[in-house]
Design an enzyme around this catalytic site. Structure first.
Site, PDB file in Angstrom:
ATOM      1  CE  LYS A 274      -6.659   1.270  -3.153  1.00  0.00           C
ATOM      2  NZ  LYS A 274      -6.774   2.694  -2.818  1.00  0.00           N
TER       3      LYS A 274
ATOM      4  CD  GLU B  82       1.879  -0.291 -17.161  1.00  0.00           C
ATOM      5  OE1 GLU B  82       2.983   0.283 -17.221  1.00  0.00           O
ATOM      6  OE2 GLU B  82       1.411  -0.966 -18.089  1.00  0.00           O
TER       7      GLU B  82
ATOM      8  CB  CYS C 137       5.205   6.606 -14.044  1.00  0.00           C
ATOM      9  SG  CYS C 137       4.238   6.591 -15.545  1.00  0.00           S
TER      10      CYS C 137
ATOM     11  CD  GLU D 156       8.663   7.176  -9.290  1.00  0.00           C
ATOM     12  OE1 GLU D 156       8.240   6.465  -8.358  1.00  0.00           O
ATOM     13  OE2 GLU D 156       8.165   7.188 -10.419  1.00  0.00           O
TER      14      GLU D 156
HETATM   15  P1  NAD Z   1       1.112   3.863  -4.356  1.00  0.00           P
HETATM   16  O1  NAD Z   1       1.881   2.623  -4.679  1.00  0.00           O
HETATM   17  O2  NAD Z   1       1.298   4.458  -3.001  1.00  0.00           O
HETATM   18  O3  NAD Z   1      -0.457   3.612  -4.522  1.00  0.00           O
HETATM   19  C1  NAD Z   1      -1.035   3.140  -5.721  1.00  0.00           C
HETATM   20  C2  NAD Z   1      -2.370   2.513  -5.386  1.00  0.00           C
HETATM   21  O4  NAD Z   1      -2.157   1.325  -4.621  1.00  0.00           O
HETATM   22  C3  NAD Z   1      -3.291   3.391  -4.544  1.00  0.00           C
HETATM   23  O5  NAD Z   1      -4.621   3.219  -4.960  1.00  0.00           O
HETATM   24  C4  NAD Z   1      -3.066   2.834  -3.142  1.00  0.00           C
HETATM   25  O6  NAD Z   1      -4.136   3.088  -2.265  1.00  0.00           O
HETATM   26  C5  NAD Z   1      -2.966   1.349  -3.460  1.00  0.00           C
HETATM   27  N1  NAD Z   1      -2.347   0.529  -2.406  1.00  0.00           N
HETATM   28  C6  NAD Z   1      -1.498   0.913  -1.433  1.00  0.00           C
HETATM   29  N2  NAD Z   1      -1.179  -0.153  -0.647  1.00  0.00           N
HETATM   30  C7  NAD Z   1      -1.817  -1.221  -1.166  1.00  0.00           C
HETATM   31  C8  NAD Z   1      -1.893  -2.602  -0.802  1.00  0.00           C
HETATM   32  N3  NAD Z   1      -1.236  -3.087   0.241  1.00  0.00           N
HETATM   33  N4  NAD Z   1      -2.659  -3.410  -1.548  1.00  0.00           N
HETATM   34  C9  NAD Z   1      -3.321  -2.942  -2.631  1.00  0.00           C
HETATM   35  N5  NAD Z   1      -3.313  -1.650  -3.010  1.00  0.00           N
HETATM   36  C10 NAD Z   1      -2.567  -0.789  -2.282  1.00  0.00           C
HETATM   37  O7  NAD Z   1       1.457   4.914  -5.511  1.00  0.00           O
HETATM   38  P2  NAD Z   1       0.980   6.429  -5.597  1.00  0.00           P
HETATM   39  O8  NAD Z   1       1.801   7.215  -4.606  1.00  0.00           O
HETATM   40  O9  NAD Z   1      -0.503   6.521  -5.563  1.00  0.00           O
HETATM   41  O10 NAD Z   1       1.439   6.787  -7.083  1.00  0.00           O
HETATM   42  C11 NAD Z   1       2.716   7.167  -7.411  1.00  0.00           C
HETATM   43  C12 NAD Z   1       3.497   5.997  -7.991  1.00  0.00           C
HETATM   44  O11 NAD Z   1       2.801   5.458  -9.116  1.00  0.00           O
HETATM   45  C13 NAD Z   1       4.845   6.415  -8.521  1.00  0.00           C
HETATM   46  O12 NAD Z   1       5.834   5.491  -8.125  1.00  0.00           O
HETATM   47  C14 NAD Z   1       4.675   6.372 -10.029  1.00  0.00           C
HETATM   48  O13 NAD Z   1       5.847   6.171 -10.742  1.00  0.00           O
HETATM   49  C15 NAD Z   1       3.705   5.260 -10.197  1.00  0.00           C
HETATM   50  N6  NAD Z   1       3.024   5.360 -11.491  1.00  0.00           N
HETATM   51  C16 NAD Z   1       3.358   4.489 -12.494  1.00  0.00           C
HETATM   52  C17 NAD Z   1       2.756   4.598 -13.749  1.00  0.00           C
HETATM   53  C18 NAD Z   1       3.098   3.654 -14.860  1.00  0.00           C
HETATM   54  O14 NAD Z   1       2.293   3.547 -15.788  1.00  0.00           O
HETATM   55  N7  NAD Z   1       4.223   2.972 -14.834  1.00  0.00           N
HETATM   56  C19 NAD Z   1       1.798   5.595 -13.969  1.00  0.00           C
HETATM   57  C20 NAD Z   1       1.482   6.457 -12.934  1.00  0.00           C
HETATM   58  C21 NAD Z   1       2.099   6.329 -11.691  1.00  0.00           C
END
Ligand code: NAD
Length: 491
Positions: free
Chosen positions: A173, A248, A282, A383
């Protein structure tokens, strides 16, 4: 450009969920509007995955045969690298230079896990009785991979390659802001000959398709990359069904410049660490600590270098800082900067969207450096996920270790010094998953990656990356040929 159909267990089908709009953030033009995945679409994908994963044609495939398939996917990604890069740039606004690198890294990830799979030996454990004792690994079954928008093809590959290598079916997803490149990956995976059903790509709303994947009893593991609050909510649900998750999550990584650092290297590293990918990373080095003796001179050089960065269109190869993923995200970044100002921070450079010409049409934001706040200010705790750097002075090693660790996150850190024993000491004392010494934001698929504290749990990449998608099983086989003595007289 992918048509916008979903890839449901090997079939291209029109989704029945809420509409998804992919926008090119460099000018606001719409790439594609299409229906995302509903829970019903997800259920169909799960049904097909279950049947395909249980099929001996997949479960019984020898490691070297499955590895060949992964290598074909790697070839497919390489053959389509330009197309993938362009789609990803249109989807996210990242520079073409960066998306080309991400496509190459995704191919490398499939190739690496093909090699890991072929060389992942099982173990005979030390024999302590008259039984042959072995530790082997089985696929988990159905794995859900949930990815964010910031480096879609690379995050997708980092989960899909080891999960398929381990013999699972995978339901991917992607985030709603960047759905298209994952659909392109589906086309490549299908063309490589993966049996139908084993892979689905289900862009859609987190609260609908995301929740279904997390809650469904047939999903054996969720591998998640995204924000800390989403990850925390997901882990709570996973606990209900005792499902393993790897998370992550976010970061607020400290970068530390000691007064004996090579200043040219440090300026280049700090700039790259925070402003590449427009800060949407991230592991962005978003808290900069500079030792008092060089603080003012270093910050002056950093500000001057920041103002020379080329902010521009993602298709222009000269561009270093491209637009942010979305206009809403730019507003969120601007709100963080406004809050920092309200808390007393001063803006050394940036702090606004650039104006005029192409800048007026896209979601641009200038690389920004803030100073004059304390490590406890919101801008140093939260962040931002944008091109915003907070700079703080420090006196000595003990102080900077304490301040570096005084944060909920624990993803990465950078240390700039010519004193190697000191770099080693500080790196070991900071509670982060990754330490970069005299470099920053470098990655290798053979080196594990993951976070501490609110930055997550579990590790991806490396040889053990494949084990994260397997169940360990112990097998005892009698070698004596005699009945067990306890039952002796009764037999
Ligand atoms: P997000 O948490 O909003 O979304 C991530 C994913 O989760 C998306 O596909 C979203 O649709 C899905 N999602 C949202 N609600 C959900 C639920 N209730 N159940 C299951 N899935 C759900 O994050 P984002 O805005 O897409 O990405 C940015 C974040 O990702 C930042 O905090 C960044 O630090 C983090 N990130 C971490 C790493 C790492 O490796 N540590 C790498 C890249 C990004």
């Amino acid at each position: 450009m992918p048509e916008g159909k979903l890839f449901i267990g090997g079939e291209w089908e029109t989704g029945t969920g809420a509409a998804i709009t992919s926008v090119f953030p460099a000018d606001g033009s719409v790439n594609r509007v299409f229906a995302g995945a509903s829970a019903a679409d997800g259920l169909r994908a799960i049904e097909r995955a279950r049947a395909a994963q249980a099929d001996p044609a997949w479960r019984g495939l020898r490691a070297h045969e499955r590895a060949r398939l992964l290598a074909r996917i790697a070839d497919g990604i390489e053959a389509n690298a330009d197309r993938i890069a362009r789609i990803q740039t249109l989807d996210t606004g990242k520079t073409l230079r960066e998306t080309r690198a991400l496509a190459a890294s995704a191919a490398g990830t499939f190739r690496y896990f093909a090699a890991v799979l072929e060389t992942a030996d099982e173990a005979l454990t030390v024999q302590r009785g008259e039984a042959l004792t072995a530790s082997v690994h089985e696929p988990l079954g159905l794995v859900a991979a949930i990815t964010p928008w910031n480096s879609p093809i690379a995050s997708d590959a980092q989960k899909v390659a080891p999960a398929l290598a381990a013999g699972n079916a995978v339901l991917l997803k992607p985030a709603s802001w960047s759905p298209l490149v994952s659909l392109e990956l589906a086309r490549i995976v299908a063309a490589a000959g993966l049996p139908k059903g084993l892979f689905s790509v289900l862009p859609g709303a987190g609260r609908e398709i995301g929740n279904l994947l997390v809650e469904h009893p047939d999903i054996a593991k969720v591998s998640f990359t995204g924000g800390t609050e989403t990850g925390r909510a997901l882990a709570r649900k996973a606990a209900e069904k005792l499902m393993p998750v790897s998370l992550e999550l976010g970061g607020k990584s400290p970068t530390i410049v000691f007064d004996d650092a090579d200043i040219d290297l440090a300026v280049a590293g700090v700039l790259y660490g925070i402003f590449s990918s427009s800060g949407q990373s991230c592991i962005a080095g978003s808290r900069l600590f500079v030792q008092r003796g060089i603080h003012d001179a270093f910050v002056a050089r950093l500000v001057a270098a920041t103002e020379r960065l080329r902010v521009g269109h993602p298709f222009d190869d000269a561009t270093q800082v491209a637009p942010l993923i979305h206009f809403d995200h730019r507003d969120a970044v601007a709100a963080h900067v406004a809050a920092a100002r309200a808390e007393g921070a001063s803006v050394l450079t940036g702090g606004r969207a650039p104006g005029g010409g192409l800048y007026d049409r896209g979601a641009y934001y200038l690389p920004t450096i803030l100073a004059g706040m304390d490590n406890t200010a919101r801008i140093c705790r939260e962040e931002v996920f944008g091109p915003v750097l907070a700079v703080l002075p420090f006196e000595d090693e003990a102080e900077v270790i304490a301040k570096g660790n005084d944060n909920a996150y624990g993803l990465a850190c950078g240390i700039w010094t010519r004193d190697f024993p000191r770099a080693w000491r500080v790196g070991r004392a900071l509670r982060t998953g990754t330490v970069w010494i005299n470099t920053y934001k470098q990655f290798s698929i053979s080196t594990p990656f993951g976070g501490e504290k609110d930055s997550g749990m579990g590790r991806e990449k490396g040889r053990d990356g494949i084990r994260a998608y397997m169940a360990q099983k112990s097998v005892y086989t009698d070698l004596s040929g005699r009945p067990l003595p306890w039952a002796g007289g009764a037999v």
